[in-house]
Design a protein around this motif. Structure first.
Motif, short mmCIF file in Angstrom:
data_model
loop_
_atom_site.label_atom_id
_atom_site.label_comp_id
_atom_site.label_asym_id
_atom_site.label_seq_id
_atom_site.Cartn_x
_atom_site.Cartn_y
_atom_site.Cartn_z
N GLY A 72 81.78 35.11 -66.98
CA GLY A 72 80.50 34.41 -67.01
C GLY A 72 80.65 32.93 -66.68
N LEU A 73 81.63 32.30 -67.28
CA LEU A 73 81.88 30.88 -67.01
C LEU A 73 82.30 30.66 -65.57
N LEU A 74 83.22 31.49 -65.08
CA LEU A 74 83.68 31.34 -63.70
C LEU A 74 82.54 31.55 -62.71
N THR A 75 81.70 32.52 -62.96
CA THR A 75 80.57 32.78 -62.07
C THR A 75 79.59 31.62 -62.06
N ALA A 76 79.25 31.12 -63.25
CA ALA A 76 78.31 30.01 -63.33
C ALA A 76 78.87 28.76 -62.65
N TYR A 77 80.15 28.51 -62.84
CA TYR A 77 80.78 27.34 -62.21
C TYR A 77 80.81 27.51 -60.69
N THR A 78 81.07 28.72 -60.23
CA THR A 78 81.08 28.98 -58.79
C THR A 78 79.70 28.73 -58.18
N VAL A 79 78.66 29.22 -58.85
CA VAL A 79 77.29 29.00 -58.36
C VAL A 79 76.98 27.51 -58.29
N LEU A 80 77.40 26.75 -59.31
CA LEU A 80 77.17 25.31 -59.29
C LEU A 80 77.85 24.66 -58.09
N CYS A 81 79.10 25.02 -57.84
CA CYS A 81 79.83 24.43 -56.73
C CYS A 81 79.21 24.80 -55.38
N GLN A 82 78.58 25.95 -55.30
CA GLN A 82 77.95 26.37 -54.05
C GLN A 82 76.58 25.75 -53.85
N THR A 83 75.84 25.52 -54.94
CA THR A 83 74.48 25.01 -54.83
C THR A 83 74.40 23.49 -54.97
N ALA A 84 75.39 22.88 -55.59
CA ALA A 84 75.40 21.42 -55.72
C ALA A 84 76.73 20.91 -55.19
N PRO A 85 76.95 21.06 -53.89
CA PRO A 85 78.26 20.73 -53.32
C PRO A 85 78.54 19.22 -53.37
N GLY A 86 79.80 18.91 -53.48
CA GLY A 86 80.27 17.54 -53.44
C GLY A 86 81.62 17.52 -52.75
#
Length: 297
Positions: A72-86
Protein backbone atom coordinates in the motif's frame (compact mmCIF):
# COMPACT_ATOMS: atom_id res chain seq x y z
CA UNK A 1 -8.25 -1.20 11.93
CA UNK A 2 -11.17 1.11 12.64
CA UNK A 3 -9.06 4.30 12.56
CA UNK A 4 -7.82 3.42 9.07
CA UNK A 5 -11.39 2.89 7.85
CA UNK A 6 -12.50 6.21 9.35
CA UNK A 7 -9.65 8.14 7.71
CA UNK A 8 -10.32 6.41 4.38
CA UNK A 9 -13.99 7.42 4.51
CA UNK A 10 -13.05 11.03 5.25
CA UNK A 11 -10.61 11.06 2.36
CA UNK A 12 -13.15 9.61 -0.07
CA UNK A 13 -15.66 12.22 1.05
CA UNK A 14 -13.19 14.95 0.08
CA UNK A 15 -12.45 16.01 3.67
CA UNK A 16 -8.68 15.85 3.25
CA UNK A 17 -7.84 17.97 6.28
CA UNK A 18 -10.07 15.87 8.54
CA UNK A 19 -8.55 12.69 7.07
CA UNK A 20 -5.04 13.96 7.89
CA UNK A 21 -6.06 14.82 11.45
CA UNK A 22 -7.64 11.40 11.95
CA UNK A 23 -4.60 9.56 10.56
CA UNK A 24 -2.14 11.63 12.63
CA UNK A 25 -4.16 11.12 15.81
CA UNK A 26 -4.28 7.37 15.25
CA UNK A 27 -0.54 7.23 14.57
CA UNK A 28 0.06 9.11 17.80
CA UNK A 29 -2.23 6.96 19.94
CA UNK A 30 -1.86 3.54 18.28
CA UNK A 31 1.69 3.72 16.96
CA UNK A 32 3.15 3.18 13.47
CA UNK A 33 0.89 1.49 10.95
CA UNK A 34 1.46 1.22 7.18
CA UNK A 35 -2.21 1.85 6.34
CA UNK A 36 -2.24 5.08 8.35
CA UNK A 37 1.02 6.26 6.78
CA UNK A 38 -0.40 5.59 3.32
CA UNK A 39 -3.63 7.44 4.10
CA UNK A 40 -1.82 10.42 5.60
CA UNK A 41 0.40 10.69 2.54
CA UNK A 42 -2.53 10.33 0.14
CA UNK A 43 -4.45 13.01 2.05
CA UNK A 44 -1.53 15.40 1.59
CA UNK A 45 -1.16 14.47 -2.08
CA UNK A 46 -4.89 15.08 -2.67
CA UNK A 47 -4.37 18.80 -2.04
CA UNK A 48 -2.60 19.01 -5.40
CA UNK A 49 0.08 21.58 -4.57
CA UNK A 50 3.86 21.31 -4.35
CA UNK A 51 4.05 21.92 -0.61
CA UNK A 52 1.64 19.10 0.20
CA UNK A 53 3.34 16.85 -2.34
CA UNK A 54 6.62 17.32 -0.46
CA UNK A 55 4.85 16.54 2.82
CA UNK A 56 3.28 13.45 1.28
CA UNK A 57 6.68 12.25 0.11
CA UNK A 58 8.11 12.77 3.60
CA UNK A 59 5.27 10.72 5.09
CA UNK A 60 5.73 7.91 2.56
CA UNK A 61 9.47 7.77 3.19
CA UNK A 62 8.90 7.70 6.95
CA UNK A 63 6.41 4.89 6.58
CA UNK A 64 8.64 2.87 4.27
CA UNK A 65 11.52 3.24 6.72
CA UNK A 66 9.43 1.25 9.18
CA UNK A 67 7.56 -0.95 6.65
CA UNK A 68 9.84 -1.22 3.58
CA UNK A 69 7.83 -3.97 1.85
CA UNK A 70 4.29 -2.70 2.36
CA UNK A 71 2.44 -2.76 -0.97
CA UNK A 72 0.00 0.00 0.00
CA UNK A 73 2.76 2.44 0.89
CA UNK A 74 4.82 1.57 -2.19
CA UNK A 75 1.80 1.97 -4.46
CA UNK A 76 0.79 5.31 -2.98
CA UNK A 77 4.35 6.61 -3.21
CA UNK A 78 4.60 5.44 -6.83
CA UNK A 79 1.38 7.25 -7.73
CA UNK A 80 2.70 10.43 -6.11
CA UNK A 81 5.95 10.25 -8.08
CA UNK A 82 4.00 9.74 -11.31
CA UNK A 83 1.41 12.48 -10.73
CA UNK A 84 3.61 15.08 -9.03
CA UNK A 85 6.91 14.63 -10.85
CA UNK A 86 10.05 16.45 -9.84
CA UNK A 87 13.75 16.19 -10.60
CA UNK A 88 14.17 13.22 -8.26
CA UNK A 89 10.68 11.69 -8.40
CA UNK A 90 10.79 10.63 -12.07
CA UNK A 91 13.63 8.18 -11.54
CA UNK A 92 12.25 7.18 -8.17
CA UNK A 93 8.94 6.21 -9.78
CA UNK A 94 10.72 3.65 -11.95
CA UNK A 95 12.54 2.22 -8.92
CA UNK A 96 9.31 1.95 -6.95
CA UNK A 97 7.50 0.30 -9.87
CA UNK A 98 10.28 -2.26 -10.14
CA UNK A 99 10.10 -2.91 -6.42
CA UNK A 100 6.34 -3.42 -6.66
CA UNK A 101 6.92 -5.94 -9.44
CA UNK A 102 9.32 -7.88 -7.25
CA UNK A 103 6.96 -7.97 -4.32
CA UNK A 104 3.99 -8.87 -6.48
CA UNK A 105 5.82 -11.97 -7.68
CA UNK A 106 6.58 -13.29 -4.20
CA UNK A 107 4.77 -13.38 -0.83
CA UNK A 108 5.52 -10.53 1.50
CA UNK A 109 7.55 -11.40 4.61
CA UNK A 110 6.53 -10.42 8.09
CA UNK A 111 3.56 -10.98 10.38
CA UNK A 112 1.09 -9.47 7.96
CA UNK A 113 1.51 -12.61 5.81
CA UNK A 114 1.51 -15.05 8.70
CA UNK A 115 -1.14 -17.60 9.57
CA UNK A 116 -4.67 -16.33 9.62
CA UNK A 117 -6.14 -15.66 13.04
CA UNK A 118 -9.03 -17.81 14.25
CA UNK A 119 -11.36 -14.83 13.71
CA UNK A 120 -10.33 -14.26 10.11
CA UNK A 121 -13.24 -16.28 8.71
CA UNK A 122 -15.88 -15.06 11.12
CA UNK A 123 -18.51 -12.66 9.90
CA UNK A 124 -19.28 -9.69 12.17
CA UNK A 125 -22.69 -9.65 13.78
CA UNK A 126 -25.47 -7.57 12.25
CA UNK A 127 -25.40 -5.29 15.29
CA UNK A 128 -21.67 -4.67 14.95
CA UNK A 129 -22.05 -3.85 11.25
CA UNK A 130 -24.83 -1.38 12.11
CA UNK A 131 -22.82 0.36 14.80
CA UNK A 132 -19.70 0.47 12.63
CA UNK A 133 -21.53 1.97 9.64
CA UNK A 134 -23.44 4.49 11.74
CA UNK A 135 -20.28 5.62 13.53
CA UNK A 136 -18.46 5.99 10.23
CA UNK A 137 -21.16 8.12 8.59
CA UNK A 138 -21.71 10.22 11.71
CA UNK A 139 -17.96 10.89 11.82
CA UNK A 140 -17.86 11.99 8.19
CA UNK A 141 -21.12 13.99 8.03
CA UNK A 142 -21.41 15.05 11.65
CA UNK A 143 -25.03 16.15 12.09
CA UNK A 144 -27.31 13.16 12.89
CA UNK A 145 -30.29 14.42 10.86
CA UNK A 146 -28.08 15.26 7.89
CA UNK A 147 -26.41 11.87 8.07
CA UNK A 148 -29.82 10.16 8.06
CA UNK A 149 -30.97 12.20 5.06
CA UNK A 150 -27.83 11.40 3.09
CA UNK A 151 -28.22 7.71 3.94
CA UNK A 152 -31.82 7.74 2.68
CA UNK A 153 -30.69 9.42 -0.56
CA UNK A 154 -28.14 6.65 -0.99
CA UNK A 155 -30.70 3.96 -0.14
CA UNK A 156 -33.16 5.31 -2.73
CA UNK A 157 -30.41 5.30 -5.36
CA UNK A 158 -29.48 1.68 -4.52
CA UNK A 159 -32.72 -0.01 -3.38
CA UNK A 160 -31.18 -3.49 -3.54
CA UNK A 161 -28.46 -2.63 -1.01
CA UNK A 162 -29.66 -4.07 2.31
CA UNK A 163 -26.70 -2.67 4.24
CA UNK A 164 -27.46 0.90 3.19
CA UNK A 165 -31.18 0.45 3.95
CA UNK A 166 -30.36 -0.75 7.47
CA UNK A 167 -27.97 2.16 7.89
CA UNK A 168 -30.64 4.66 6.85
CA UNK A 169 -33.13 3.25 9.35
CA UNK A 170 -30.47 3.19 12.06
CA UNK A 171 -29.40 6.80 11.54
CA UNK A 172 -33.04 7.92 11.48
CA UNK A 173 -33.64 6.27 14.84
CA UNK A 174 -30.46 7.76 16.31
CA UNK A 175 -31.36 11.25 15.07
CA UNK A 176 -34.57 11.42 17.11
CA UNK A 177 -34.84 13.65 20.14
CA UNK A 178 -33.64 12.17 23.40
CA UNK A 179 -31.27 9.72 21.69
CA UNK A 180 -28.03 11.58 22.53
CA UNK A 181 -26.85 8.91 25.03
CA UNK A 182 -27.40 6.19 22.41
CA UNK A 183 -25.53 8.25 19.82
CA UNK A 184 -22.61 8.50 22.26
CA UNK A 185 -22.49 4.71 22.56
CA UNK A 186 -22.33 4.50 18.75
CA UNK A 187 -19.94 7.38 18.03
CA UNK A 188 -17.53 6.74 20.92
CA UNK A 189 -18.09 3.14 22.00
CA UNK A 190 -15.13 2.89 24.37
CA UNK A 191 -15.98 6.18 26.08
CA UNK A 192 -19.63 5.17 26.34
CA UNK A 193 -18.88 1.73 27.75
CA UNK A 194 -16.45 3.10 30.31
CA UNK A 195 -18.86 5.86 31.32
CA UNK A 196 -21.85 3.55 31.78
CA UNK A 197 -19.99 0.97 33.82
CA UNK A 198 -18.04 3.58 35.78
CA UNK A 199 -21.42 4.95 36.89
CA UNK A 200 -22.49 1.42 37.87
CA UNK A 201 -19.33 0.78 39.89
CA UNK A 202 -19.20 4.21 41.53
CA UNK A 203 -22.86 4.14 42.56
CA UNK A 204 -22.64 0.71 44.17
CA UNK A 205 -19.44 1.60 45.99
CA UNK A 206 -21.04 4.76 47.38
CA UNK A 207 -24.06 2.75 48.55
CA UNK A 208 -21.78 0.24 50.25
CA UNK A 209 -19.46 2.86 51.79
CA UNK A 210 -22.27 5.01 53.21
CA UNK A 211 -24.44 2.05 54.25
CA UNK A 212 -27.37 3.38 52.26
CA UNK A 213 -30.52 1.27 51.83
CA UNK A 214 -30.11 -1.57 49.37
CA UNK A 215 -32.83 -0.25 47.08
CA UNK A 216 -30.78 2.91 46.37
CA UNK A 217 -28.34 0.70 44.49
CA UNK A 218 -30.91 0.45 41.71
CA UNK A 219 -29.65 3.84 40.51
CA UNK A 220 -26.51 2.03 39.36
CA UNK A 221 -28.55 0.42 36.58
CA UNK A 222 -29.17 3.75 34.83
CA UNK A 223 -25.90 3.46 32.94
CA UNK A 224 -25.95 -0.20 31.84
CA UNK A 225 -29.66 0.13 30.96
CA UNK A 226 -28.61 2.09 27.87
CA UNK A 227 -27.25 -1.07 26.25
CA UNK A 228 -30.55 -3.00 25.97
CA UNK A 229 -32.16 0.21 24.73
CA UNK A 230 -29.50 0.55 22.03
CA UNK A 231 -29.68 -3.08 20.91
CA UNK A 232 -33.47 -2.97 20.87
CA UNK A 233 -33.33 0.10 18.65
CA UNK A 234 -30.86 -1.64 16.33
CA UNK A 235 -33.09 -4.73 16.03
CA UNK A 236 -36.11 -2.56 15.25
CA UNK A 237 -34.15 -0.74 12.53
CA UNK A 238 -33.16 -4.06 10.95
CA UNK A 239 -36.78 -5.24 10.99
CA UNK A 240 -38.00 -2.04 9.33
CA UNK A 241 -35.32 -2.31 6.66
CA UNK A 242 -36.27 -5.93 6.01
CA UNK A 243 -39.93 -5.01 5.54
CA UNK A 244 -39.28 -2.24 3.03
CA UNK A 245 -41.03 -2.42 -0.32
CA UNK A 246 -38.88 -2.92 -3.43
CA UNK A 247 -38.55 0.21 -5.52
CA UNK A 248 -36.87 1.31 -8.70
CA UNK A 249 -33.56 3.15 -8.26
CA UNK A 250 -33.98 6.91 -7.90
CA UNK A 251 -32.26 8.92 -10.62
CA UNK A 252 -30.36 12.12 -10.03
CA UNK A 253 -30.31 12.00 -6.23
CA UNK A 254 -28.01 14.74 -4.97
CA UNK A 255 -25.02 13.89 -2.81
CA UNK A 256 -24.98 10.17 -3.56
CA UNK A 257 -21.45 10.21 -4.99
CA UNK A 258 -20.15 12.02 -1.90
CA UNK A 259 -21.65 9.48 0.49
CA UNK A 260 -18.82 7.64 2.27
CA UNK A 261 -18.09 4.11 1.13
CA UNK A 262 -18.86 1.36 3.63
CA UNK A 263 -15.68 -0.68 4.07
CA UNK A 264 -15.37 -4.13 5.55
CA UNK A 265 -16.01 -4.14 9.30
CA UNK A 266 -12.69 -4.56 11.16
CA UNK A 267 -12.15 -7.12 13.88
CA UNK A 268 -12.18 -6.06 17.51
CA UNK A 269 -8.96 -4.25 18.39
CA UNK A 270 -6.67 -5.05 21.30
CA UNK A 271 -7.82 -1.85 23.02
CA UNK A 272 -11.46 -2.97 22.83
CA UNK A 273 -10.62 -6.38 24.25
CA UNK A 274 -8.57 -4.91 27.10
CA UNK A 275 -11.35 -2.43 27.90
CA UNK A 276 -13.95 -5.21 28.01
CA UNK A 277 -11.73 -7.26 30.31
CA UNK A 278 -11.17 -4.34 32.68
CA UNK A 279 -14.90 -3.60 32.81
CA UNK A 280 -15.74 -7.22 33.64
CA UNK A 281 -13.05 -7.26 36.36
CA UNK A 282 -14.22 -3.96 37.89
CA UNK A 283 -17.86 -5.07 37.92
CA UNK A 284 -17.00 -8.43 39.48
CA UNK A 285 -14.92 -6.80 42.22
CA UNK A 286 -17.63 -4.24 42.91
CA UNK A 287 -20.33 -6.89 43.22
CA UNK A 288 -18.06 -8.79 45.60
CA UNK A 289 -17.65 -5.70 47.79
CA UNK A 290 -21.40 -5.05 47.82
CA UNK A 291 -22.16 -8.69 48.66
CA UNK A 292 -19.72 -8.52 51.58
CA UNK A 293 -21.32 -5.30 52.86
CA UNK A 294 -24.87 -6.59 52.65
CA UNK A 295 -24.70 -10.29 53.52
CA UNK A 296 -27.98 -12.10 53.35
CA UNK A 297 -29.95 -9.19 51.87
Amino acid sequence: MAACADAEALLRAGRTSAARKAARAALYTDGPDPCLYALLGRAHAAEGDADHADRAEAVFREGLAAFPDDLGLLTAYTVLCQTAPGPARTSRAAELAARLGELGAAPLPGPARGPASPEAGRRPSASRVQRHDARLVLTVIGHPAGAAQRAWDRARATPGDDRTAVLAETLTALARRGRAPLRLLVRAPLTGVLGCWAWFVATLLVVAALHLPVWTGLAALLGPALFPLLYGMLRAARRRAGRRDPAAPAVGVAGVDAFPALPAVPRYTARERVTAGLVVLAVALTLGVVAARFPGR
